[in-house]
Design a protein around this motif. Structure first.
Motif, PDB file in Angstrom:
ATOM      1  N   UNK A 252      44.427  84.091 -14.810  1.00  0.00           N
ATOM      2  CA  UNK A 252      43.174  84.563 -14.239  1.00  0.00           C
ATOM      3  C   UNK A 252      43.155  84.393 -12.726  1.00  0.00           C
ATOM      4  N   UNK A 253      42.657  85.403 -12.055  1.00  0.00           N
ATOM      5  CA  UNK A 253      42.588  85.355 -10.592  1.00  0.00           C
ATOM      6  C   UNK A 253      41.506  84.376 -10.132  1.00  0.00           C
ATOM      7  N   UNK A 254      40.431  84.271 -10.892  1.00  0.00           N
ATOM      8  CA  UNK A 254      39.309  83.405 -10.507  1.00  0.00           C
ATOM      9  C   UNK A 254      39.128  82.281 -11.525  1.00  0.00           C
ATOM     10  N   UNK A 255      38.745  81.133 -11.023  1.00  0.00           N
ATOM     11  CA  UNK A 255      38.398  80.030 -11.924  1.00  0.00           C
ATOM     12  C   UNK A 255      37.131  79.347 -11.412  1.00  0.00           C
TER      13      UNK A 255
ATOM     14  N   UNK B  93      37.436  72.554 -15.365  1.00  0.00           N
ATOM     15  CA  UNK B  93      37.825  73.917 -14.958  1.00  0.00           C
ATOM     16  C   UNK B  93      37.613  74.901 -16.110  1.00  0.00           C
ATOM     17  N   UNK B  94      37.145  76.082 -15.741  1.00  0.00           N
ATOM     18  CA  UNK B  94      36.961  77.183 -16.698  1.00  0.00           C
ATOM     19  C   UNK B  94      37.484  78.478 -16.075  1.00  0.00           C
ATOM     20  N   UNK B  95      37.898  79.360 -16.953  1.00  0.00           N
ATOM     21  CA  UNK B  95      38.147  80.723 -16.460  1.00  0.00           C
ATOM     22  C   UNK B  95      36.801  81.391 -16.241  1.00  0.00           C
ATOM     23  N   UNK B  96      36.778  82.394 -15.411  1.00  0.00           N
ATOM     24  CA  UNK B  96      35.512  83.071 -15.115  1.00  0.00           C
ATOM     25  C   UNK B  96      34.916  83.688 -16.368  1.00  0.00           C
ATOM     26  N   UNK B  97      35.787  84.207 -17.224  1.00  0.00           N
ATOM     27  CA  UNK B  97      35.318  84.845 -18.458  1.00  0.00           C
ATOM     28  C   UNK B  97      34.662  83.818 -19.382  1.00  0.00           C
ATOM     29  N   UNK B  98      35.312  82.675 -19.560  1.00  0.00           N
ATOM     30  CA  UNK B  98      34.752  81.645 -20.442  1.00  0.00           C
ATOM     31  C   UNK B  98      33.471  81.050 -19.866  1.00  0.00           C
ATOM     32  N   UNK B  99      33.442  80.919 -18.550  1.00  0.00           N
ATOM     33  CA  UNK B  99      32.268  80.331 -17.919  1.00  0.00           C
ATOM     34  C   UNK B  99      31.034  81.222 -18.088  1.00  0.00           C
ATOM     35  N   UNK B 100      31.237  82.523 -18.093  1.00  0.00           N
ATOM     36  CA  UNK B 100      30.107  83.435 -18.269  1.00  0.00           C
ATOM     37  C   UNK B 100      29.453  83.240 -19.636  1.00  0.00           C
TER      38      UNK B 100
ATOM     39  N   UNK C 102      22.005  69.330 -20.853  1.00  0.00           N
ATOM     40  CA  UNK C 102      21.306  68.216 -20.190  1.00  0.00           C
ATOM     41  C   UNK C 102      22.172  67.455 -19.181  1.00  0.00           C
ATOM     42  N   UNK C 103      23.310  68.017 -18.835  1.00  0.00           N
ATOM     43  CA  UNK C 103      24.143  67.413 -17.783  1.00  0.00           C
ATOM     44  C   UNK C 103      24.139  68.343 -16.579  1.00  0.00           C
ATOM     45  N   UNK C 104      24.097  67.726 -15.386  1.00  0.00           N
ATOM     46  CA  UNK C 104      24.048  68.510 -14.148  1.00  0.00           C
ATOM     47  C   UNK C 104      25.454  68.591 -13.547  1.00  0.00           C
ATOM     48  N   UNK C 105      25.806  69.809 -13.095  1.00  0.00           N
ATOM     49  CA  UNK C 105      27.117  70.014 -12.464  1.00  0.00           C
ATOM     50  C   UNK C 105      26.924  70.832 -11.189  1.00  0.00           C
ATOM     51  N   UNK C 106      27.816  70.569 -10.259  1.00  0.00           N
ATOM     52  CA  UNK C 106      27.875  71.424  -9.070  1.00  0.00           C
ATOM     53  C   UNK C 106      28.965  72.466  -9.307  1.00  0.00           C
ATOM     54  N   UNK C 107      28.600  73.700  -9.109  1.00  0.00           N
ATOM     55  CA  UNK C 107      29.506  74.819  -9.448  1.00  0.00           C
ATOM     56  C   UNK C 107      30.218  75.362  -8.205  1.00  0.00           C
ATOM     57  N   UNK C 108      31.523  75.572  -8.343  1.00  0.00           N
ATOM     58  CA  UNK C 108      32.309  76.222  -7.296  1.00  0.00           C
ATOM     59  C   UNK C 108      33.213  77.278  -7.943  1.00  0.00           C
ATOM     60  N   UNK C 109      33.210  78.478  -7.393  1.00  0.00           N
ATOM     61  CA  UNK C 109      34.084  79.558  -7.895  1.00  0.00           C
ATOM     62  C   UNK C 109      35.198  79.781  -6.871  1.00  0.00           C
ATOM     63  N   UNK C 110      36.438  79.678  -7.361  1.00  0.00           N
ATOM     64  CA  UNK C 110      37.600  79.888  -6.503  1.00  0.00           C
ATOM     65  C   UNK C 110      38.340  81.138  -6.973  1.00  0.00           C
ATOM     66  N   UNK C 111      38.546  82.099  -6.079  1.00  0.00           N
ATOM     67  CA  UNK C 111      39.267  83.345  -6.425  1.00  0.00           C
ATOM     68  C   UNK C 111      40.430  83.559  -5.459  1.00  0.00           C
TER      69      UNK C 111
END
Length: 363
Positions: free
Chosen positions: A114-117, A139-146, A163-172
């Motif tokens: 995958x190009x993006x994660x 880490x997730x693939x963009x498809x799975x994360x959607x 109920x868990x908080x995460x900070x999201x970053x998309x790397x492509x």
């Protein structure tokens, strides 16, 4: 597909396959002949003086003389080169243009993975501020994360999942890259004139030959580790000589007899009612010359007899004409083709095509 259905309908499938294969198979042979000049037949040009070709850097003049000598092997004494009583003069000019350029091209990058994660950093909220752990991301693939997003709550860069908080970053990774390309192009332009002794123009034509080497022409995408610089491998001097040979060949084809090759279809589907033995004999003849055209002459007598026995058959007459073409008996072939009328459209189409070719052939 159901196995029982295949077994039940196996014969039908085989029959359809056989019909398809038979329809797609096509029998034909190649015919070699000597064609008339493409553009001019004039007695004067056969007694020709070869004059200077200006700026002749490819030895075009010598190549034309070589081709003229080949014509004399085809038709003895067709040309007389530089005779005392010459009746025409060949002259001309030659110009070569060479271009070597570099350009840049945007192409897509092919990634195996995958190009993006998406990377999620676990966070805690303390006093209205978020503190995140950047040392242990998920880490997730963009498809799975959607798919995960559908069951989550998003607020800017932060996302609430179960109920868990995460900070999201998309790397492509980059979707496109730029490659450097070299393109080489050479053009040989030759104008050839033939005049009579009184300087009256008998023939004039400009021949333009181009060769282009552009390794990037068909490149639309590359893998990440592939080279990004592409060099054109074209030897200008060698290619100029090749283009000069092509020019000389085209020029000779315009003014002199020359060899041609064309294909001729063979039909083995009888269009009249035939006795079983005769039908098999006919089919075997066509199958044999399709596989081994050198046996055409040996089988000519058999198909002639069939043509006499079944005078209403267009198929037999047409195939007989093709066989005459193969053994260079063009007049008999022409006579048969002329008299082929009221045939089916496939035969009529091939008959017309061969008849038009025969108009150009030396008998």
């Amino acid at each position: 597909m159901n196995v029982k259905w295949i077994m039940k309908n196996g014969k039908l499938i085989f029959l359809l396959f056989l019909i398809f294969f038979t329809a797609c198979s096509e029998k034909q042979i190649n015919i070699y002949a000597v064609a008339k000049p493409n553009e001019i037949q004039n007695e004067k040009i056969r007694f020709i003086k070869i004059d200077k070709i200006q700026n002749d850097k490819t030895d075009l003049k010598d190549k034309i003389i070589q081709k003229i000598k080949v014509v004399n092997n085809i038709k003895p004494d067709y040309f007389h080169i530089n005779p005392t009583n010459y009746k025409s003069v060949l002259s001309g000019t030659e110009k070569i243009n060479k271009n070597d350029i570099f350009y840049y091209k945007k192409v897509k990058i092919i990634y195996k993975n995958n190009r993006c994660k998406v990377t999620l950093y676990p966070c805690r909220e303390i006093g209205g501020r978020f503190f995140c752990n950047y040392s242990n991301p998920i880490h997730y693939s963009l498809k799975n994360f959607k798919n995960i997003q559908k069951k989550s709550y998003q607020n800017g860069d932060y996302i609430l999942i179960n109920n868990f908080i995460y900070k999201e970053r998309i790397y492509c990774k980059s979707e496109f890259t730029t490659i450097k390309c070299e393109k080489k192009e050479i053009t040989l332009k030759s104008k050839l004139n033939i005049k009579d002794k009184n300087s009256n123009l008998l023939f004039s034509k400009t021949y333009k030959k181009i060769s282009i080497n552009d390794p990037c022409q068909n490149i639309k995408e590359i893998y990440p580790n592939e080279t990004k610089e592409y060099k054109a491998y074209l030897d200008f001097n060698q290619k100029a000589i090749t283009l000069a040979y092509d020019t000389a060949s085209n020029f000779i084809e315009d003014i002199a007899p020359h060899y041609i090759t064309f294909s001729a279809k063979l039909f083995d589907n009888a269009d009249v009612s035939m006795k079983y033995f005769d039908k098999k004999t006919f089919e075997n003849i066509i199958d044999t010359i399709n596989k081994n055209p050198s046996k055409t002459k040996n089988l000519l007598n058999k198909i002639q007899k069939l043509s006499i026995k079944y005078p209403k058959s267009c198929v037999i007459k047409y195939d007989l004409a093709v066989m005459y073409l193969k053994i260079k008996n063009y007049q008999k072939a022409k006579n048969l083709l002329i008299n082929l009328n009221n045939c089916n459209k496939d035969i009529q189409k091939e008959r017309d095509r061969l008849f038009n070719i025969l108009q150009k052939v030396y008998f």
